[in-house]
Write a protein that holds these residues in place. Structure first.
Motif, PDB file in Angstrom:
ATOM      1  N   HIS A  76       1.270  -0.969   0.039  1.00  0.00           N
ATOM      2  CA  HIS A  76       0.192  -0.179   0.212  1.00  0.00           C
ATOM      3  C   HIS A  76       1.122   0.919  -0.048  1.00  0.00           C
ATOM      4  CE1 HIS A  76      -3.547  -2.558   0.567  1.00  0.00           C
ATOM      5  NE2 HIS A  76      -3.041  -2.844   2.370  1.00  0.00           N
ATOM      6  N   VAL A 107      -7.533  -7.380   0.799  1.00  0.00           N
ATOM      7  CA  VAL A 107      -6.306  -6.429  -0.112  1.00  0.00           C
ATOM      8  C   VAL A 107      -5.074  -7.011  -0.090  1.00  0.00           C
ATOM      9  CG1 VAL A 107      -7.923  -4.811  -1.227  1.00  0.00           C
ATOM     10  CG2 VAL A 107      -6.918  -4.324   1.101  1.00  0.00           C
ATOM     11  N   PHE A 148     -10.127   1.864   1.246  1.00  0.00           N
ATOM     12  CA  PHE A 148      -9.829   1.284  -0.032  1.00  0.00           C
ATOM     13  C   PHE A 148      -8.597   1.747  -0.568  1.00  0.00           C
ATOM     14  CE2 PHE A 148     -11.093  -0.368  -4.767  1.00  0.00           C
ATOM     15  CZ  PHE A 148     -10.369  -1.355  -4.458  1.00  0.00           C
ATOM     16  N   TRP A 187     -13.787  -1.901  -6.353  1.00  0.00           N
ATOM     17  CA  TRP A 187     -14.162  -2.145  -5.126  1.00  0.00           C
ATOM     18  C   TRP A 187     -14.792  -2.699  -3.846  1.00  0.00           C
ATOM     19  CZ3 TRP A 187     -18.737   1.375  -2.035  1.00  0.00           C
ATOM     20  CH2 TRP A 187     -18.111   0.812  -0.303  1.00  0.00           C
ATOM     21  N   THR A 213      -5.745   0.004  -7.063  1.00  0.00           N
ATOM     22  CA  THR A 213      -7.326   0.300  -6.951  1.00  0.00           C
ATOM     23  C   THR A 213      -7.575   1.604  -6.861  1.00  0.00           C
ATOM     24  OG1 THR A 213      -6.202   1.796  -4.988  1.00  0.00           O
ATOM     25  CG2 THR A 213      -6.238  -1.372  -4.659  1.00  0.00           C
ATOM     26  N   SER A 214      -8.655   1.945  -7.113  1.00  0.00           N
ATOM     27  CA  SER A 214      -9.712   2.763  -6.928  1.00  0.00           C
ATOM     28  C   SER A 214      -9.773   4.252  -6.224  1.00  0.00           C
ATOM     29  CB  SER A 214     -11.352   2.355  -7.049  1.00  0.00           C
ATOM     30  OG  SER A 214     -12.013   1.429  -7.344  1.00  0.00           O
ATOM     31  N   SER A 259      -7.214  -6.345 -12.405  1.00  0.00           N
ATOM     32  CA  SER A 259      -6.477  -4.880 -11.690  1.00  0.00           C
ATOM     33  C   SER A 259      -6.762  -3.831 -13.325  1.00  0.00           C
ATOM     34  CB  SER A 259      -5.412  -5.152 -11.179  1.00  0.00           C
ATOM     35  OG  SER A 259      -4.669  -5.623 -12.182  1.00  0.00           O
TER      36      SER A 259
END
Length: 423
Positions: free
Chosen positions: A42, A214, A296, A198, A304-305, A247
């Motif tokens: 992340h 995630v 998210f 999502w 990711t969004s 993705s």
């Protein structure tokens, strides 16, 4: 029919591919300054901006490439062929080091690989008629995929996804969407994709792992990659791919947002009004991405969004500043370096990936240890550049910058001769 090139967009593209070349070619992968590395999972570093910037810029360029909306079978074929050419360029990179024929080894094998690679590059970058392009790209596509699933040992685990592969897919869908729908529908599609992604990632249980998550390797995107492309994924992970199947869906959202920005740039209004609209859009996208990040997380590998909105916001703000400085204030004297990189991106992307593979294939005697082999890339870095620096981070960066200078020289020659290679 195409609209006149937007200098600020070319400069932005040039800056992005220059940064890509630097971060992809350190002297040593063990010695890299943190901003030039991807986030562990992340989060988002400057390096994590490169790929979404490419996709965003590609989307932004679509309204300039097709200012008059016209769709028929010929236009569809052009879009499909261009998408497949981009896809096959990326896919063929994964085959370079796996080509084996006639029992060749060493330099003869390297020469054979280069001949095949140049033939593929010419077929995919050459300026042929649409009919010839179509036959060539479908033929190459069929051969590459057939080899991947042929059970030939050399190609048994060749990677199928990749950066150019994703760009080709995104280009196909965003171009069709642009030609067949209005701006309102495009934004609705983008929003639907991001929300749907999502919901899929956050609430659908992962077979064999349990609840939706995630985390690395246990999320739904990883499961789908491993189920559909087992054995043909990123060599580092083996079981999932950062440019995987699921993705790629939100990556289309990045392309659509870029396409939205491109349409703002094409509005028949004062440039000052365009700047206002761009700036507002950039700030809204950035803040939206940061807010979505709270539940998210921003993550490049999962695309990711929140990552879509966050990176698109930064890209829009960067393009807004460049548009004001270059196209409004007309301050262009400093742009030449980035322009020469920005008008020939595919040449750089493809061959800057081939050159390190070639250098790693050239074996020679180690200057330090008798009887031990090293490759040309290691030799140049370890014995030519590293001794000049006390700090290994600086040495590694110096190698990357030297490689960028090398490419700047090549691109300058192409620019002066007005040679622009398009897919």
């Amino acid at each position: 029919m195409t609209k006149e090139r937007l200098t600020s967009l070319d400069v932005f593209r040039g800056f992005t591919i220059l940064l890509m070349t630097i971060v992809n070619n350190p002297g040593s992968w063990a010695s890299i300054y943190p901003p030039l590395e991807h986030a562990e999972w992340h989060g988002c570093t400057p390096t994590d901006l490169v790929f979404p910037f490419f996709v965003f810029i590609m989307g932004t360029a679509i309204p300039f490439a097709m200012p008059v909306k016209h769709f028929d079978a010929t236009v569809f074929n052009k879009i499909l062929v261009r998408s497949l050419r981009i896809f096959c360029l990326g896919l063929s990179l994964n085959y370079f080091s796996r080509i084996e024929l006639f029992g060749l080894e060493g330099i003869p094998l390297l020469v054979l690989r280069l001949l095949i690679t140049f033939a593929i590059a010419y077929a995919l970058l050459g300026n042929f008629t649409l009919k010839v392009k179509t036959y060539l790209v479908f033929g190459i596509f069929a051969v590459l995929l057939s080899l991947a699933y042929s059970k030939i040992e050399a190609f048994a685990d060749v990677r199928i996804p990749g950066v150019l592969q994703r760009i080709g897919i995104v280009y196909f869908f965003t171009s069709l969407l642009y030609l067949k729908t209005n701006l309102k529908t495009q934004l609705l599609v983008a929003a639907s994709i991001l929300v749907a992604y999502w919901l899929i990632m956050a609430f659908i249980p992962v077979p064999g792992f349990g609840p939706a998550n995630v985390e690395k390797g246990t999320n739904l995107a990883a499961w789908l990659d491993n189920s559909v492309l087992n054995g043909h994924l990123w060599s580092v992970s083996k079981t999932w791919d950062p440019e995987g199947i699921l993705s790629t869906l939100p990556a289309i959202g990045t392309g659509i947002v870029g396409m939205f920005i491109g349409q703002i740039l094409n509005l028949p209004i004062a440039k000052t009004e365009i700047i206002k609209k761009l700036a507002i859009s950039g700030v809204v996208l950035l803040i939206s991405g940061l807010l979505w990040n709270t539940f998210f997380p921003i993550n490049k590998s999962l695309w990711t969004s929140s990552y879509v909105l966050y990176t698109a916001g930064i890209a829009t703000i960067c393009l807004t500043l460049l548009y004001y400085i270059i196209d409004v204030a007309n301050y262009k004297k400093w742009t030449k370096l980035f322009l020469i990189w920005g008008v020939n991106p595919m040449i750089v992307f493809y061959f800057s990936g081939i050159i390190p593979r070639v250098m790693s294939s050239v074996k020679m005697q180690s200057p330090e240890i008798g009887g031990e082999e090293t490759n040309l890339q290691t030799l140049i870095y370890k014995y030519g550049i590293a001794p000049c620096f006390e700090n290994p981070l600086n040495a590694s960066l110096a190698y990357a910058l030297s490689y960028a200078v090398f490419w700047s020289f090549i691109l300058w020659i192409l620019y002066k001769r007005k040679l622009i290679f398009k897919v």
